[in-house]
Design an enzyme around this catalytic site. Structure first.
Site: not given
Ligand SMILES: O=C(O)c1ccccc1N[C@@H]1O[C@H](COP(=O)(O)O)[C@@H](O)[C@H]1O
Length: 222
Positions: A8, A134
């Site tokens: 992502c 998440d």
């Molecule tokens: O990544 C972003 O900036 C974000 C912004 C707003 C909503 C979701 C976002 N990201 C999502 O966060 C999770 C996990 O991220 P991480 O691996 O802990 O960095 C992932 O599902 C993204 O889709």
């Protein structure tokens, strides 16, 4: 069952292409304005147009409490085939979106603080194609690098496919998969040099680690 891998926060065409070729089953694009990984529908379309035909993957737009109209417009303009709802969208909202776009897959993200938050999952199951868990952060919606307490998810068995997200990286992913059995995993900040700038070496390391441990890749929510 084989494991789906969603990477992502893609912002660059060459990185999207490379990550698809490495074996990602889904690429995620952050459609949340004023966040560090935001990409416009036009930028997403430019990335999507350059994806390799030989390794097709889902094109997921990540939204946070956007309107059905805004989401539909972005899906069309960016050529997405999947929507991830990362805010407090209701089941009614999921249904409205389904009616507007029956062919677009829906993922509902839930931000998990405690076992009680997992109760939300069953409410959404009938309305979406997949769930995504998440980690909770008081000030940020996602991409935080925080992990969920995986032990809490040991008994989590929804009736639809689900992704594990939150703070996964090539070093901790097997620890997580030894405790829980999601249908897919989702990584963002754990394979980055800076927000939106993916580290291809770390992405390659992730796929090698999964391959070595026999967690291979497949498309989920078909
Ligand atoms: O990544 C972003 O900036 C974000 C912004 C707003 C909503 C979701 C976002 N990201 C999502 O966060 C999770 C996990 O991220 P991480 O691996 O802990 O960095 C992932 O599902 C993204 O889709």
């Amino acid at each position: 069952m084989e494991l789906g891998v969603k990477i992502c926060g893609i912002t660059k065409p060459e990185q999207g292409r490379a990550i698809a070729s490495l074996g990602a089953t889904a690429l995620g694009f952050i459609c949340v304005p004023n966040t560090p990984r935001y990409v416009s529908p036009q930028q997403i379309r430019a990335i999507v147009e350059q994806l390799p035909d030989e390794t097709p993957c889902d094109r997921v737009g990540v939204f946070l409490n956007a309107s059905v109209e805004d989401i539909c417009q972005t899906v069309e303009n960016a050529n997405l085939n999947c929507v991830q709802l990362h805010g407090s969208e209701s089941t009614r909202f999921c249904d409205d979106l389904r009616v507007a776009f029956p062919d677009v897959k829906l993922i509902k993200a839930l931000r998990i603080r405690s076992i009680a938050d997992l109760n939300q999952a069953s409410i959404y199951e009938p309305w979406v194609d997949a769930l995504l868990l998440d980690a909770y952060h008081p000030d940020q919606a996602g991409g935080t690098g925080r992990t969920i307490d995986w032990a809490m998810l040991k008994q989590f068995r929804p009736h639809c496919p689900w992704f594990l997200a939150g703070g996964l990286n090539p070093h901790n992913v097997l620890d997580a998969l030894n405790l829980v059995s999601p249908d897919g995993i989702d990584l963002s900040s754990g394979v980055e040099t800076a927000p939106g700038d993916k580290n291809l070496r770390q992405v390659a390391q992730l796929f090698q680690t999964l391959k070595d441990s026999k967690h291979e890749n497949t498309t989920i929510c078909d």
